[in-house]
Every structure is written in structure tokens, then in C-alpha cells.
Enzyme design. Sequence first.
Site, PDB file in Angstrom:
ATOM      1  N   GLU A  26      -9.796   1.883   3.254  1.00 60.60           N
ATOM      2  CA  GLU A  26     -10.010   2.853   3.457  1.00 60.60           C
ATOM      3  C   GLU A  26     -11.136   3.705   2.047  1.00 60.60           C
ATOM      4  O   GLU A  26     -11.546   4.330   1.697  1.00 60.60           O
ATOM      5  CB  GLU A  26      -8.998   2.429   1.527  1.00 60.60           C
ATOM      6  CG  GLU A  26      -8.094   3.085   0.513  1.00 60.60           C
ATOM      7  CD  GLU A  26      -7.114   2.992  -0.507  1.00 60.60           C
ATOM      8  OE1 GLU A  26      -7.554   3.574  -1.718  1.00 60.60           O
ATOM      9  OE2 GLU A  26      -6.729   2.051   0.355  1.00 60.60           O
ATOM     10  N   LYS A  56      -4.574  -6.585   3.803  1.00 59.65           N
ATOM     11  CA  LYS A  56      -4.507  -5.741   2.441  1.00 59.65           C
ATOM     12  C   LYS A  56      -5.585  -5.340   2.253  1.00 59.65           C
ATOM     13  O   LYS A  56      -6.081  -5.025   1.978  1.00 59.65           O
ATOM     14  CB  LYS A  56      -3.028  -6.450   1.358  1.00 59.65           C
ATOM     15  CG  LYS A  56      -3.720  -5.565   0.486  1.00 59.65           C
ATOM     16  CD  LYS A  56      -2.871  -3.322   0.834  1.00 59.65           C
ATOM     17  CE  LYS A  56      -2.688  -3.100  -0.153  1.00 59.65           C
ATOM     18  NZ  LYS A  56      -4.147  -2.811  -1.377  1.00 59.65           N
ATOM     19  N   HIS A  74      -7.788  -3.514   4.739  1.00 53.05           N
ATOM     20  CA  HIS A  74      -7.663  -2.453   4.194  1.00 53.05           C
ATOM     21  C   HIS A  74      -7.830  -1.848   3.368  1.00 53.05           C
ATOM     22  O   HIS A  74      -8.037  -0.559   3.831  1.00 53.05           O
ATOM     23  CB  HIS A  74      -5.575  -2.444   4.555  1.00 53.05           C
ATOM     24  CG  HIS A  74      -4.718  -1.609   3.438  1.00 53.05           C
ATOM     25  ND1 HIS A  74      -5.255  -0.194   2.661  1.00 53.05           N
ATOM     26  CD2 HIS A  74      -4.102  -0.046   4.229  1.00 53.05           C
ATOM     27  CE1 HIS A  74      -4.421   0.575   2.205  1.00 53.05           C
ATOM     28  NE2 HIS A  74      -3.866   0.949   3.730  1.00 53.05           N
ATOM     29  N   ASN A  75      -8.241  -1.776   2.338  1.00 55.17           N
ATOM     30  CA  ASN A  75      -8.588  -1.597   1.019  1.00 55.17           C
ATOM     31  C   ASN A  75     -10.301  -1.577   1.662  1.00 55.17           C
ATOM     32  O   ASN A  75     -10.874   0.214   1.214  1.00 55.17           O
ATOM     33  CB  ASN A  75      -8.569  -2.333   0.088  1.00 55.17           C
ATOM     34  CG  ASN A  75      -7.249  -1.663  -0.728  1.00 55.17           C
ATOM     35  OD1 ASN A  75      -6.084  -1.654   0.484  1.00 55.17           O
ATOM     36  ND2 ASN A  75      -6.782  -2.574  -2.217  1.00 55.17           N
ATOM     37  N   SER A 101       0.697  -1.013   0.045  1.00 54.65           N
ATOM     38  CA  SER A 101       0.091   0.287  -0.099  1.00 54.65           C
ATOM     39  C   SER A 101       1.049   0.954  -0.466  1.00 54.65           C
ATOM     40  O   SER A 101       1.828   1.651   0.913  1.00 54.65           O
ATOM     41  CB  SER A 101      -1.010  -0.178   1.254  1.00 54.65           C
ATOM     42  OG  SER A 101      -1.609   1.481   0.621  1.00 54.65           O
TER      43      SER A 101
END
Length: 468
Positions: free
Chosen positions: A190, A183, A186-187, A128
Site C-alpha cells: 500500500e 497485513k 499488505h500495508n 483492511s
Amino acid sequence: MQTMDIGLVGLGVMGENLALNLERNGFSVSGFDLDAARRENFAVRTQGLRAQAASSLPELVASLTVPRRIWMMVPAGAAVDQVLTQLRPLLSAGDVLIDGGNTLYTDTQRRIADLQDSGILYVGAGVSGGEEGALLGPALMPGGSPGAWPLVQPLMQAMAAKAEDGQPCCEWMGPGGAGHFVKMVHNGIEYADMQMICEAYAFMQKLGLSAAEMSAVFASWNEGELGSYLIDISAQILQHTDPETGVPLVDMILDTAEQKGTGKWASQVALDLGVPAPTIAEAVFARTLSAIQTERVAAAQVLHGPETAPWPERGVVLAQLRGALMAAKVCAYAQGFALLRAADREHHWHLPMAQVAQVWRAGCIIRAHLLEDIRRAYQNQADLPNLLIDPHFARVMADCQQDLREVVAKAALHGVPMPAFMSALSYYDAYRAARLPANLLQAQRDYFGAHTYQRTDRAGKFHTRWGE
């Protein structure tokens, strides 16, 4: 060709910048891309550096020290499988393959299983930070074959972003697809964070603020507990003027948002695991709703909103919006970490929750001041059921939840769509509810489908013939 420390397959912007980052941090790199123009560009850009372009995958593999380490930065999906098919016969037991794309974690688990008999070690690494992070220091979330970590740790932690305390934003997440799962979450966070900032922007627009005024508000918020990369770039974006028209450039951009799928995956996996993540899902739906722009323009001519009502004093409302955004962000992070916890139980990864927050403190898109508090929360209680009940975040919500209610109410009364804020409030109220109306829902299910129900006064499953 010279013998190099690591190979990098895929010399697009991200791949090339990661190669330059590795070289700057003391590792020699062989690069390869199917596109000859990219290979030539890489050769030119790395002239004088300890880097070189290979003309084929066999040449790349032959140029590497043993055990070989090869980092793939190719589009997720079929392209990764195609590269693996070509690389597998060229590699030996103990060599390491790293997939740094936004790959679905189940694909990573499948590839690890497929390579198990070969002895080739496989790493699914979340990366990222965008192209700037790739060059200057990304946040890295590697997971996969445990034996690979000692071989990739020195280079990954050297090239990763460093938090304020000097810690590298790169830690081993666990076996299997753990790295790519982290991840993906995380996205998802986000998506929610970006949507909430956009809803705050829409709210301020309705309040009558100019782009310059909104930029100043975001800049001031960035100085406090809301400080984050996304708040910072939002302030910068709102400051930017279109050179052709002289108006704020953001006003000239078509209001249709695109997506690559990771937010959708996070929402789908949340449903599969039975984890409530409504704010992440609403952020995905907000993008899909933005995509039907022609329908929305037509509907705007037919559908009516509320009668205009006077706004309270601007300073009061902006203070409430600030608190509301903080509360909504905490709820979104709580949903993301609850999803990590559920997957950890399902897959037995032993995810290092405090280190997940630690890795996200710098380099990545969602880097923010509150991540240090999240790291501390999981350091204090590794098995924390939900971030909302950590003492620090319980106090934050106590301080900010009324602001969230006021903003959601004002948005509803003034016709401002704020699905992420509204879902965050509903999530908070549902999570703190000792009793929900699901008792009626279960009675309905038993009525039409004989699905049975449980009672509050004794154990067992019960069915009632409701119509009799």
C-alpha cells in the site's frame, strides 16, 4: 444484559463499524470501551438492534455465549497487553480473543505463546478497508491458534467484503503471527502503491496538467488494467475544489505525509529476512523526506536542478506514464509476495499465496484488477519464486518495461523525484541480471576484511593477499 454472540472491545470508529457490520450480518454484539461517551454513543447508535453496551469488561464477558469470542480493536502495543491482562482471568479454555489492530506479528506470536497453557485461543487478524470497509465489508486476514478458526470463520466470512465472483475476502492465513504478517506486507505494498501514484501525479504536474486534467487521466486509467481503489480515489481527490479559495483542495494541503509504522516494519523485516524490497522501502523514505519540509523549502533556494528541456508530445508521454505505472506496480507486488514467501519458509506457516491475493481483491485499500491475475499465478504455481517470472506478468513487463525506462529517464532529466519508479526499474533490471557486480564487492570485502570469496570455476572459500 442479554446473551450475545460476540464481544467487541474498543468502540472507536473502526470498532463501532465492525460491530454494526457483525450485527447486520446476523450476529448479536456486546460492546465495551473505557470511554463512557463512546459506550453511550454505541448504545444510541445500536438502539433497536441486537447490540448492547457493557459498562465493564466483566459485564461484557458475562454477557457472551460460551465459548466466548471477543474482538479487540484497540491501539497496537501496550494497550493490547493491558486488555489481555484484564481479560485473561475472566476467560476459560476454548474462549477466543481476536486482535484486529495493526499489530507487529512478533507481538502476536508472543501473546499466543503466553496464552498456550491457559487454553485460550488467540487470533491476530489483519483488517483492511478503513472505516467504510469496517462497516460495509473489510478484507480480513486472520491467523493464530488453529482451533480458533472454526469458531470465528462463520462471523468473519459473513461480514467480509465479497469479490466479484462472490467469494468472501477472508481466509485463514496460518498459525502464529501469519495473519498480522500478511497485513503488514499488505500495508507495505500500500505504501509503495500510494507513493507511485503520487509520483505519477508529480510527473503530470511537471508536464503542465491541471488538477482537473490529471483527474481525468486517473479516471481513464481506472477503466483499464490499472483499475484500483487508490487510482479511483486519486481521481476523485483531484476533482475536489476548496470551497474557501476555489482552487483544487489538494493544492492547499501541506506536503508532509504521516505514517503509523507498518511500512517501516515491512522494510525492516525484509532486511532481516534478506529479501530485496527496495520500492516498499523507498516509499517509507519518501514519507520521512516529506516530513523535513522546512529543510526542503530552504534547500530549494540553494540547490539547483537540471536545465529545462522540451517535453515530447503530451499524449505520448501520458501513454508511457501509464505503462510505467503498471510495470512499477507489478514490481512492488512482486517484492511483497517475495517477502511473504521468505517469511513462510522461515516460520513454516504454509501461507496460502493464491488465497492471500484472493482476499485482497475487494474490501481492502490495495484492491485492484491485477490481483485476480496474481491469484491465478499462484494458483497455477503455488511455489512461484517471484511474480515477475509468472508467464502473464513476464509478458506485462515485456510490454511495459520500456515505458518505465522512458519515464524514469524523463524524470531524471527534468528533476522530478520518482524514487519508487526508479527503484522498481532497478529491481527489475537486477532481478533479470544473470551476473551482478557483487563479485567486485566481495573482492573488496576480502581485501579489507579477509571475508573470503567463492569462485565460479570450483567449490570452496578463498582468500587473496591482494596487496602483494
